[in-house]
Design a protein around this motif. Structure first.
Motif, mmCIF file in Angstrom:
data_model
loop_
_atom_site.group_PDB
_atom_site.id
_atom_site.type_symbol
_atom_site.label_atom_id
_atom_site.label_comp_id
_atom_site.label_asym_id
_atom_site.label_seq_id
_atom_site.Cartn_x
_atom_site.Cartn_y
_atom_site.Cartn_z
ATOM 1 N N THR A 1 -8.320 5.179 -7.083
ATOM 2 C CA THR A 1 -8.103 5.870 -5.803
ATOM 3 C C THR A 1 -7.039 5.100 -5.041
ATOM 4 O OG1 THR A 1 -10.423 6.565 -5.723
ATOM 5 C CG2 THR A 1 -9.207 6.600 -3.640
ATOM 6 N N TYR A 2 -5.966 5.799 -4.662
ATOM 7 C CA TYR A 2 -4.907 5.173 -3.860
ATOM 8 C C TYR A 2 -5.113 5.580 -2.408
ATOM 9 C CZ TYR A 2 -2.673 4.355 -8.356
ATOM 10 O OH TYR A 2 -2.407 3.951 -9.633
ATOM 11 N N LEU A 3 -5.499 4.628 -1.570
ATOM 12 C CA LEU A 3 -5.694 4.968 -0.162
ATOM 13 C C LEU A 3 -4.339 5.229 0.484
ATOM 14 C CD1 LEU A 3 -8.275 2.184 0.815
ATOM 15 C CD2 LEU A 3 -8.756 4.581 0.249
ATOM 16 N N PRO A 4 -4.255 6.250 1.309
ATOM 17 C CA PRO A 4 -2.979 6.515 1.987
ATOM 18 C C PRO A 4 -2.762 5.520 3.133
ATOM 19 C CG PRO A 4 -4.654 8.064 2.706
ATOM 20 C CD PRO A 4 -5.307 7.190 1.676
ATOM 21 N N VAL A 5 -1.566 5.510 3.679
ATOM 22 C CA VAL A 5 -1.289 4.694 4.865
ATOM 23 C C VAL A 5 -0.716 5.606 5.944
ATOM 24 C CG1 VAL A 5 -0.873 2.530 3.634
ATOM 25 C CG2 VAL A 5 1.038 4.113 3.988
ATOM 26 N N ASP A 6 -0.715 5.136 7.191
ATOM 27 C CA ASP A 6 -0.107 5.941 8.254
ATOM 28 C C ASP A 6 1.403 5.716 8.256
ATOM 29 O OD1 ASP A 6 0.421 3.554 9.551
ATOM 30 O OD2 ASP A 6 -1.147 3.777 11.055
ATOM 31 N N ILE B 1 -10.222 0.867 -6.295
ATOM 32 C CA ILE B 1 -9.614 1.405 -5.062
ATOM 33 C C ILE B 1 -8.493 0.469 -4.651
ATOM 34 C CG2 ILE B 1 -9.967 2.020 -2.645
ATOM 35 C CD1 ILE B 1 -12.908 2.505 -3.286
ATOM 36 N N THR B 2 -7.319 1.036 -4.446
ATOM 37 C CA THR B 2 -6.197 0.237 -3.961
ATOM 38 C C THR B 2 -5.421 1.107 -2.974
ATOM 39 O OG1 THR B 2 -4.340 -1.143 -4.650
ATOM 40 C CG2 THR B 2 -4.761 0.796 -6.021
ATOM 41 N N THR B 3 -4.175 0.772 -2.692
ATOM 42 C CA THR B 3 -3.434 1.578 -1.711
ATOM 43 C C THR B 3 -2.141 2.102 -2.324
ATOM 44 O OG1 THR B 3 -1.944 -0.079 -0.783
ATOM 45 C CG2 THR B 3 -4.207 -0.096 0.033
ATOM 46 N N SER B 4 -1.527 2.993 -1.593
ATOM 47 C CA SER B 4 -0.290 3.595 -2.093
ATOM 48 C C SER B 4 0.933 2.734 -1.773
ATOM 49 C CB SER B 4 -0.126 5.000 -1.505
ATOM 50 O OG SER B 4 -0.357 4.933 -0.119
ATOM 51 N N ILE B 5 0.736 1.548 -1.185
ATOM 52 C CA ILE B 5 1.905 0.722 -0.837
ATOM 53 C C ILE B 5 1.872 -0.647 -1.511
ATOM 54 C CG2 ILE B 5 2.310 1.852 1.392
ATOM 55 C CD1 ILE B 5 0.992 -0.740 2.649
ATOM 56 N N GLU B 6 1.053 -0.803 -2.547
ATOM 57 C CA GLU B 6 0.965 -2.121 -3.214
ATOM 58 C C GLU B 6 2.270 -2.466 -3.932
ATOM 59 O OE1 GLU B 6 -1.887 -4.171 -3.067
ATOM 60 O OE2 GLU B 6 -2.538 -2.632 -1.644
ATOM 61 N N MET C 1 8.040 6.213 0.985
ATOM 62 C CA MET C 1 7.625 7.597 0.730
ATOM 63 C C MET C 1 6.160 7.778 1.149
ATOM 64 S SD MET C 1 10.290 9.197 -0.218
ATOM 65 C CE MET C 1 9.793 10.765 -0.913
ATOM 66 N N ALA C 2 5.324 6.754 0.855
ATOM 67 C CA ALA C 2 3.904 6.846 1.250
ATOM 68 C C ALA C 2 3.759 6.858 2.771
ATOM 69 C CB ALA C 2 3.119 5.672 0.658
ATOM 70 N N MET C 3 4.759 6.302 3.464
ATOM 71 C CA MET C 3 4.727 6.288 4.931
ATOM 72 C C MET C 3 5.360 7.556 5.511
ATOM 73 S SD MET C 3 5.799 2.277 5.332
ATOM 74 C CE MET C 3 6.448 2.415 6.966
ATOM 75 N N ASN C 4 5.624 8.507 4.628
ATOM 76 C CA ASN C 4 6.191 9.798 5.063
ATOM 77 C C ASN C 4 7.530 9.664 5.753
ATOM 78 O OD1 ASN C 4 4.591 11.892 4.189
ATOM 79 N ND2 ASN C 4 2.985 11.315 5.665
ATOM 80 N N ARG C 5 8.348 8.745 5.317
ATOM 81 C CA ARG C 5 9.665 8.605 5.947
ATOM 82 C C ARG C 5 10.633 9.662 5.421
ATOM 83 N NH1 ARG C 5 9.408 6.615 10.473
ATOM 84 N NH2 ARG C 5 11.081 5.076 10.591
ATOM 85 N N GLY C 6 10.302 10.322 4.331
ATOM 86 C CA GLY C 6 11.188 11.347 3.769
ATOM 87 C C GLY C 6 12.329 10.710 2.983
ATOM 88 N N LEU D 1 -13.926 -2.567 -7.999
ATOM 89 C CA LEU D 1 -13.101 -3.497 -7.220
ATOM 90 C C LEU D 1 -12.300 -2.739 -6.170
ATOM 91 C CD1 LEU D 1 -11.922 -6.473 -7.042
ATOM 92 C CD2 LEU D 1 -10.067 -5.671 -8.513
ATOM 93 N N VAL D 2 -12.116 -3.409 -5.021
ATOM 94 C CA VAL D 2 -11.137 -2.938 -4.028
ATOM 95 C C VAL D 2 -10.033 -3.985 -3.979
ATOM 96 C CG1 VAL D 2 -10.711 -2.401 -1.603
ATOM 97 C CG2 VAL D 2 -12.897 -1.749 -2.639
ATOM 98 N N SER D 3 -8.778 -3.548 -4.099
ATOM 99 C CA SER D 3 -7.652 -4.476 -4.006
ATOM 100 C C SER D 3 -6.652 -3.934 -2.986
ATOM 101 C CB SER D 3 -6.979 -4.633 -5.379
ATOM 102 O OG SER D 3 -5.856 -5.490 -5.258
ATOM 103 N N ILE D 4 -6.534 -4.643 -1.878
ATOM 104 C CA ILE D 4 -5.625 -4.204 -0.800
ATOM 105 C C ILE D 4 -4.767 -5.385 -0.385
ATOM 106 C CG2 ILE D 4 -5.478 -3.324 1.568
ATOM 107 C CD1 ILE D 4 -8.056 -1.778 1.071
ATOM 108 N N MET D 5 -3.451 -5.184 -0.344
ATOM 109 C CA MET D 5 -2.549 -6.296 -0.050
ATOM 110 C C MET D 5 -2.686 -6.747 1.400
ATOM 111 S SD MET D 5 1.057 -4.175 -0.081
ATOM 112 C CE MET D 5 1.916 -5.493 -0.877
ATOM 113 N N LEU D 6 -2.482 -8.045 1.618
ATOM 114 C CA LEU D 6 -2.610 -8.569 2.977
ATOM 115 C C LEU D 6 -1.383 -8.185 3.801
ATOM 116 C CD1 LEU D 6 -4.034 -12.072 3.779
ATOM 117 C CD2 LEU D 6 -2.452 -10.937 5.273
#
Ligand code: PLP
Length: 390
Positions: free
Chosen positions: A116-121, A91-96, A335-340, A141-146
């Motif tokens: 699994t890529y966790l979304p962000v707001d 599990i990681t995120t879409s902004i790594e 893009m993951a933050m939906n900025r378009g 493993l879960v890997s999420i950036m600080l």
């Protein structure tokens, strides 16, 4: 080389003169291999031991939990490849950073791993409830950036690590942008592994470390000699290790003063740009962000065009991460933050560091005002917009 006004400290930082001075003997007289047994070699070994202690103290780890690497990318690769095995679930995120993102893709392609890529707001923050839901019995493993390298968002790592641990899953964090800039203490965060990189805190390039909590079952990264307690073989980059430790020591001493000075400059830069340049928008959170990170989208124009103008006036900044600027694909973070597409393509990252002053901010804002106006005057998108306003 005259750097003029350097606003790209998230890409890399200037080597601190004291770090350079500490490194110099290891390029010259102190050349012995630290694995040899004669006295000059033992002196070099002791210097490495001291450096390990310094790095460990800075993040509240034990010296034997610090493994020196060639930088953040190697530390990230090791944490993921050493933990996620055949068919495992990551599990990681879409902004790594790509140091995680592309490793996850590699594990998917070669190990049959599921990712699994966790979304962000829309400010680049991960929702802890989303992590809780994503954990499975087979999660390795879960890997999420600080802290994010593009928009500076700082994740609630302590809370996220606790969620993973409650389900028996180890937790890694990429703290490359955070260490040396904000307090990062492994005991408070409760992480099992943490990556850091020297050139992000005024140390030399090509040096970093992976913190591995005692008892964590991580496969060795390089096989060969017995260096790094048999887990990362290869003769040590002695000068790099010594320089990193000295730079980190200085960053930790200066942090209380520097982080508030830089935060003040950052807030001024954000306020002055967004209040004086129409259609400019802050990307990332207002408060919960790295002291030195400013990321702004300018509508109707391309970030690259602004960068070229700025460069001609002696200002250096970036459109995103230094690594992705080699490719022309839009920032996966924005893009993951939906900025378009429009706001993503018009984004610039200004990252502040030890050399930036209030007068740099004044000059940067003035140059931006004129550059953005000039580029917009040539933009068909802006022209269309103006027509709709008539
Ligand atoms: N992780 C993050 C968040 C980064 O910003 C970077 C570098 O930009 C890296 C990893 C890679 O570190 P290094 O350049 O030391 O390989």
């Amino acid at each position: 080389m005259n750097h003029g006004f350097y606003f790209d400290n998230a890409a890399t930082t200037r080597l601190h003169p004291a770090a350079l001075e500490a490194m110099m003997p290891y390029f010259a007289d102190a050349y012995a291999n630290p694995s040899s047994i004669y006295r000059p070699a033992q002196q070099v070994r002791r210097a490495i031991d001291e450096a390990r202690k310094t790095v460990a103290e800075a993040i509240h780890a034990k010296p034997e939990e610090i493994f020196f690497t060639s930088g953040g990318t190697e530390a990230d690769n090791w944490a993921l490849k050493g933990m996620v095995k055949q068919g495992g679930h990551l599990i990681t995120t879409s902004i790594e950073h790509h140091g995680i993102f592309h490793v996850a893709e590699f594990l998917k392609a070669t190990q049959g791993a599921e990712v699994t890529y966790l979304p962000v707001d829309d400010t680049g923050m991960v929702n802890p409830a989303g992590l809780e839901k994503a954990i499975r019995p087979d999660t390795s493993l879960v890997s999420i950036m600080l802290a994010n390298n593009e928009v500076g968002s700082i994740q609630p790592i302590r809370q996220l690590a606790a969620i993973a641990h409650a389900k028996g899953v180890p937790f890694h964090t990429d703290a490359v942008q955070a260490v040396g800039h904000i307090p990062v203490y492994v005991d408070e965060l409760g992480v099992d592994m943490l990556s850091l990189s020297s050139h992000k805190f005024n140390g030399p390039k090509g040096t970093g470390a992976l913190y591995v909590k005692k008892g964590t079952k991580l496969t060795p990264s390089l096989h060969g000699g017995a260096q790094e307690r048999n887990r990362r073989a290869g003769t040590e980059n002695v000068a790099g290790i010594i320089g990193m430790a000295r730079a980190l020591e200085i960053s930790m001493q200066e942090m209380p003063k520097e982080s508030s000075r830089i935060t003040e400059l950052r807030n001024r830069l954000i306020d002055e740009i967004t209040s004086t340049i129409p259609h400019s928008y802050l990307n990332g959170p207002q408060d919960n962000r790295l002291p030195g990170n400013v990321n702004i989208s300018f509508r109707f124009i391309e970030g690259e065009a602004i960068l070229i103008h700025l460069d001609m006036h002696g200002f250096q900044a970036s459109t995103g991460s230094a690594c992705s600027s080699l490719s022309l694909s839009p920032s996966h973070v924005l893009m993951a933050m939906n900025r378009g597409h429009e706001l993503t393509n018009g984004a610039i990252r200004f990252s502040l560091g030890i050399d930036n002053t209030a007068s740099h901010i004044t000059s940067l804002v003035a140059t931006l005002q004129s550059s953005v106006a000039k580029i917009r005057s040539l933009s068909p998108l802006y022209d269309d917009y103006l027509k709709t306003q008539k």
